[in-house]
Design a protein around this motif. Structure first.
Motif, PDB file in Angstrom:
ATOM      1  N   LYS A  65     -81.678 -75.382  52.266  1.00 45.93           N
ATOM      2  CA  LYS A  65     -80.398 -74.688  52.483  1.00 45.93           C
ATOM      3  C   LYS A  65     -79.272 -75.692  52.706  1.00 45.93           C
ATOM      4  O   LYS A  65     -78.153 -75.516  52.226  1.00 45.93           O
ATOM      5  N   ARG A  66     -79.577 -76.766  53.423  1.00 39.59           N
ATOM      6  CA  ARG A  66     -78.563 -77.800  53.650  1.00 39.59           C
ATOM      7  C   ARG A  66     -78.195 -78.505  52.343  1.00 39.59           C
ATOM      8  O   ARG A  66     -77.023 -78.774  52.077  1.00 39.59           O
ATOM      9  N   TYR A  93     -77.554 -78.543  42.889  1.00 41.29           N
ATOM     10  CA  TYR A  93     -78.816 -78.338  43.610  1.00 41.29           C
ATOM     11  C   TYR A  93     -79.774 -77.605  42.686  1.00 41.29           C
ATOM     12  O   TYR A  93     -79.442 -76.547  42.136  1.00 41.29           O
ATOM     13  N   SER A 123     -84.694 -79.669  45.225  1.00 42.83           N
ATOM     14  CA  SER A 123     -85.154 -79.095  46.496  1.00 42.83           C
ATOM     15  C   SER A 123     -86.527 -79.646  46.865  1.00 42.83           C
ATOM     16  O   SER A 123     -87.300 -80.066  46.005  1.00 42.83           O
ATOM     17  N   LYS A 163     -85.176 -74.909  55.557  1.00 45.36           N
ATOM     18  CA  LYS A 163     -83.917 -75.271  56.215  1.00 45.36           C
ATOM     19  C   LYS A 163     -83.257 -76.458  55.528  1.00 45.36           C
ATOM     20  O   LYS A 163     -82.037 -76.486  55.337  1.00 45.36           O
ATOM     21  N   ASP A 194     -83.332 -75.747  42.434  1.00 43.79           N
ATOM     22  CA  ASP A 194     -84.345 -75.110  43.286  1.00 43.79           C
ATOM     23  C   ASP A 194     -85.687 -75.043  42.574  1.00 43.79           C
ATOM     24  O   ASP A 194     -85.892 -74.238  41.662  1.00 43.79           O
ATOM     25  N   TYR A 252     -78.379 -77.235  49.399  1.00 43.87           N
ATOM     26  CA  TYR A 252     -77.617 -76.280  48.592  1.00 43.87           C
ATOM     27  C   TYR A 252     -76.161 -76.216  49.046  1.00 43.87           C
ATOM     28  O   TYR A 252     -75.235 -76.311  48.222  1.00 43.87           O
ATOM     29  N   ARG A 253     -75.940 -76.067  50.350  1.00 42.38           N
ATOM     30  CA  ARG A 253     -74.573 -75.958  50.862  1.00 42.38           C
ATOM     31  C   ARG A 253     -73.777 -77.236  50.592  1.00 42.38           C
ATOM     32  O   ARG A 253     -72.589 -77.179  50.245  1.00 42.38           O
ATOM     33  N   TRP A 254     -74.433 -78.368  50.756  1.00 41.87           N
ATOM     34  CA  TRP A 254     -73.781 -79.646  50.509  1.00 41.87           C
ATOM     35  C   TRP A 254     -73.365 -79.770  49.044  1.00 41.87           C
ATOM     36  O   TRP A 254     -72.241 -80.161  48.726  1.00 41.87           O
ATOM     37  N   SER A 255     -74.264 -79.429  48.142  1.00 42.14           N
ATOM     38  CA  SER A 255     -73.975 -79.559  46.714  1.00 42.14           C
ATOM     39  C   SER A 255     -72.818 -78.669  46.286  1.00 42.14           C
ATOM     40  O   SER A 255     -72.052 -79.029  45.380  1.00 42.14           O
ATOM     41  N   LYS A 256     -72.670 -77.516  46.931  1.00 44.29           N
ATOM     42  CA  LYS A 256     -71.601 -76.586  46.571  1.00 44.29           C
ATOM     43  C   LYS A 256     -70.231 -77.139  46.930  1.00 44.29           C
ATOM     44  O   LYS A 256     -69.222 -76.742  46.337  1.00 44.29           O
ATOM     45  N   ARG A 257     -70.191 -78.043  47.893  1.00 43.50           N
ATOM     46  CA  ARG A 257     -68.914 -78.580  48.350  1.00 43.50           C
ATOM     47  C   ARG A 257     -68.479 -79.828  47.588  1.00 43.50           C
ATOM     48  O   ARG A 257     -67.334 -80.257  47.734  1.00 43.50           O
TER      49      ARG A 257
END
Length: 219
Positions: free
Chosen positions: A162-163, A176, A143, A159, A178, A165-170
């Motif tokens: 957050k992007r 990700y 991060s 912001k 932090d 994090y969301r990307w890594s989850k997919r």
């Protein structure tokens, strides 16, 4: 393993023109020469982990202490951005045949007023290049960190995080990490983590990073 090495070598040839002329050429070539000379001394039985990104990585002088069970390579360079790393993907990442890559970019990008969409597009291209030549390579997105000097931009950094994090989850083989929250006391920044420029970290700051990132190291 031989197939992976061959693919990485092809990657280097294909992308070497992308970093042939740029503002970090001298620094990048020095890094490449350094690790090319050290490669024979790396333990072939250990996983190779590359830490790459801007000056927060470059100034982590003892990053190898994060693990004695891995070959740790630090190719952090200058005040780089995702655009710069995209141009130097081959010499800073692919040429080292990594099993895992920790990436720190976005900090300078936000400061230079790059849009979040543009940052994400460039980061995706970097990851695609890595995955194209080693689909099994594990990638950890670090991060953006908070800092005294850039605290006024914290909303943009949050912001972007957050992007990430969301990307890594997919994505498969992506994580990700932090470092933002551990550098805060509640909502306030821990001001004793920085050197005189109020941007880069001191040993206490890097100790936090070490604690956060160690659990993500490839087994």
């Amino acid at each position: 393993m031989k197939k992976t090495l061959l693919l990485f070598s092809l990657a280097a040839l294909l992308f070497q023109t992308s970093w042939a002329q740029g503002r970090f050429d001298e620094e990048v070539q020095t890094l490449k020469a350094k690790y090319d000379s050290l490669r024979p001394s790396l333990n072939p039985d250990q996983k190779t982990v590359v830490f790459v990104g801007s000056s927060s990585i470059r100034m982590w002088k003892n990053v190898e202490e994060i693990s004695d069970q891995h070959n740790i390579i630090n190719t952090g360079f200058g005040g780089s951005t995702a655009k710069d790393l995209l141009g130097y993907t081959a010499p800073l990442i692919l040429d080292h045949y990594p099993d895992q890559v920790f990436i720190y970019e976005g900090d300078n990008d936000i400061f230079m007023k790059e849009s979040l969409d543009r940052i994400m597009r460039r980061m995706r291209r970097i990851v695609r290049r890595i995955k194209k030549y080693n689909p099994d390579c594990q990638i950890v997105l670090i991060s953006a960190k908070p800092s005294i000097a850039r605290w006024s931009l914290k909303g943009q950094y949050q912001k972007l995080n957050k992007r990430f994090y969301r990307w890594s989850k997919r994505k498969k083989n992506m994580a990700y990490a932090d470092v933002w929250k551990p550098m805060l006391n509640g909502e306030e920044l821990k001001n004793d983590l920085f050197i005189e420029d109020n941007l880069h970290m001191n040993d206490a700051g890097y100790q936090i990073w070490k604690t956060v990132l160690q659990p993500y190291l490839i087994k």
